[in-house]
Design a protein around this motif. Structure first.
Motif, PDB file in Angstrom:
ATOM      1  N   THR A 157       0.837  -1.199   0.000  1.00 46.10           N
ATOM      2  CA  THR A 157       0.000   0.000   0.000  1.00 46.10           C
ATOM      3  C   THR A 157       0.874   1.252   0.000  1.00 46.10           C
ATOM      4  OG1 THR A 157      -1.591  -1.260   1.307  1.00 46.10           O
ATOM      5  CG2 THR A 157      -1.941   1.116   1.144  1.00 46.10           C
ATOM      6  N   ASN A 194      -4.936   5.399   3.315  1.00 47.20           N
ATOM      7  CA  ASN A 194      -5.741   4.266   2.862  1.00 47.20           C
ATOM      8  C   ASN A 194      -5.710   3.114   3.865  1.00 47.20           C
ATOM      9  OD1 ASN A 194      -6.661   5.413   0.472  1.00 47.20           O
ATOM     10  ND2 ASN A 194      -4.841   4.782  -0.668  1.00 47.20           N
ATOM     11  N   ALA A 249      -8.065   4.097   6.585  1.00 48.92           N
ATOM     12  CA  ALA A 249      -9.449   4.004   6.120  1.00 48.92           C
ATOM     13  C   ALA A 249      -9.915   2.552   6.057  1.00 48.92           C
ATOM     14  CB  ALA A 249      -9.585   4.667   4.755  1.00 48.92           C
ATOM     15  N   VAL A 250      -9.012   1.633   5.684  1.00 49.39           N
ATOM     16  CA  VAL A 250      -9.361   0.208   5.682  1.00 49.39           C
ATOM     17  C   VAL A 250      -9.607  -0.269   7.112  1.00 49.39           C
ATOM     18  CG1 VAL A 250      -8.485  -2.123   5.263  1.00 49.39           C
ATOM     19  CG2 VAL A 250      -8.212  -0.360   3.518  1.00 49.39           C
ATOM     20  N   ARG A 299     -10.776   1.448   9.524  1.00 48.57           N
ATOM     21  CA  ARG A 299     -12.103   1.951   9.891  1.00 48.57           C
ATOM     22  C   ARG A 299     -13.202   1.091   9.257  1.00 48.57           C
ATOM     23  NH1 ARG A 299     -14.316   8.174   8.915  1.00 48.57           N
ATOM     24  NH2 ARG A 299     -16.363   7.869   9.910  1.00 48.57           N
ATOM     25  N   ALA A 300     -13.039   0.759   7.971  1.00 55.04           N
ATOM     26  CA  ALA A 300     -14.028  -0.073   7.282  1.00 55.04           C
ATOM     27  C   ALA A 300     -14.163  -1.426   7.968  1.00 55.04           C
ATOM     28  CB  ALA A 300     -13.616  -0.253   5.817  1.00 55.04           C
ATOM     29  N   SER A 322     -10.142   1.481   0.371  1.00 57.41           N
ATOM     30  CA  SER A 322     -11.031   1.334   1.527  1.00 57.41           C
ATOM     31  C   SER A 322     -12.469   1.070   1.100  1.00 57.41           C
ATOM     32  CB  SER A 322     -10.968   2.581   2.415  1.00 57.41           C
ATOM     33  OG  SER A 322     -11.427   3.723   1.726  1.00 57.41           O
ATOM     34  N   GLN A 323     -12.890   1.600  -0.048  1.00 59.88           N
ATOM     35  CA  GLN A 323     -14.236   1.314  -0.542  1.00 59.88           C
ATOM     36  C   GLN A 323     -14.392  -0.165  -0.870  1.00 59.88           C
ATOM     37  OE1 GLN A 323     -14.307   4.072  -3.812  1.00 59.88           O
ATOM     38  NE2 GLN A 323     -15.471   5.617  -2.689  1.00 59.88           N
ATOM     39  N   ALA A 331     -12.634  -2.609   0.419  1.00 58.35           N
ATOM     40  CA  ALA A 331     -12.626  -3.332   1.692  1.00 58.35           C
ATOM     41  C   ALA A 331     -13.981  -3.224   2.389  1.00 58.35           C
ATOM     42  CB  ALA A 331     -11.517  -2.796   2.594  1.00 58.35           C
ATOM     43  N   GLN A 332     -14.608  -2.049   2.300  1.00 58.80           N
ATOM     44  CA  GLN A 332     -15.909  -1.857   2.942  1.00 58.80           C
ATOM     45  C   GLN A 332     -16.974  -2.746   2.313  1.00 58.80           C
ATOM     46  OE1 GLN A 332     -16.735   1.051   5.596  1.00 58.80           O
ATOM     47  NE2 GLN A 332     -17.630  -0.981   5.881  1.00 58.80           N
TER      48      GLN A 332
END
Length: 265
Positions: free
Chosen positions: A21, A26, A29-30, A32-33, A157-158, A160-161
């Motif tokens: 990464t 990012n 953010a991952v 958090r997801a 992160s999107q 992963a979410q």
């Protein structure tokens, strides 16, 4: 549905692996997801940002999920990241000629809930370059998010979410996924007995052993291997090999090699 009433092993057994990464934000953010959906096992493989887990940008983007960052591990190879894993899922927007079976996030989630014995990992590539073909070929499945074909660009992160959400929803729906086929890419009926799923390490060892045997009997030209091994990997990925099956295949490879040695004497 009360989570205490269903099998929640997936929250403990599902690992998120980020490979090389570039942006610390990012990674945060991952984290958090993951935490919003109940997951906590995060592993970074050779991140390109220094002190990635302590970077102020990672901490800021984690936004309350700093405990995920604090408990995350940084490792030097994908092999280390996959230790203890027996089901690896590569996440990519790009389809490959020689890839394992392709599943949607929802299909994957149903399979993981239907097979609680799996210790699974979701593998995400670099933001710009994604995952290399060699790594994808090591995986059991390739996860492709069915986004808008005219603009399918999700950030790390999107993606992963989406995966974390689908896995959580499959758990919450519980009984609605109990009949998910073990092989979602086929219409085969369920097998009565399921053995222990082979780990990624066991399968990779079997591939190396089989390749040696094929070279020994002259079926594979080591100097010009073409696409035989990628095709065999794709074939075996569809089978979701169990430990005993891997042992059988290695026994066959051992016999092939030994028989060839006797024939040469």
């Amino acid at each position: 549905m009360n989570l205490s009433q269903i099998n929640t092993n997936l929250f403990k057994h599902l690992r998120f692996i980020l490979v090389e990464t570039s942006r610390a934000g990012n990674i945060g953010a991952v984290a958090r997801a993951m935490k919003t959906m109940g997951y906590s096992d995060l592993v970074l493989v050779t991140p390109r940002c220094e002190h990635a887990l302590q970077d102020p940008e990672a901490v800021a983007f984690a936004s309350g999920a700093q405990d995920i960052l604090a408990n995350a591990r940084v490792v030097g190879s994908i092999a280390e990241a996959l230790e203890g894993i027996n089901f690896a899922a590569a996440v990519s927007a790009r389809l490959r000629e020689f890839s394992p079976p392709v599943l949607s996030p929802r299909q994957l989630a149903g399979q993981l809930v239907a097979q609680p014995e799996l210790h699974a990992a979701l593998i995400f590539g670099n933001e710009r370059f994604g995952l290399p073909n060699e790594l994808v070929q090591k995986c059991n499945v390739l996860i492709n998010i069915p986004a808008n074909p005219e603009y399918s660009s999700l950030n790390l992160s999107q993606a992963a979410q989406v995966l974390a959400y689908e896995c959580r929803m499959a758990l919450l729906e519980g009984a609605g996924v109990t009949h998910t086929p073990r092989l979602p890419v086929a219409e085969a009926s369920e097998v009565g007995f399921h053995g222990e799923a082979a780990s990624v390490e066991q399968i990779e060892g079997m591939y190396a052993h089989l390749e040696q045997a094929l070279v020994a009997i002259g079926f594979l030209d080591a100097s010009n291997p073409r696409k035989l091994m990628p095709r065999l990997k794709r074939l075996f990925a569809r089978a979701q090999l169990e430990t005993e099956e891997v042992n059988i295949l290695r026994g066959i490879a051992r016999h092939m090699t030994g028989r060839h040695g006797k024939d040469k004497q």
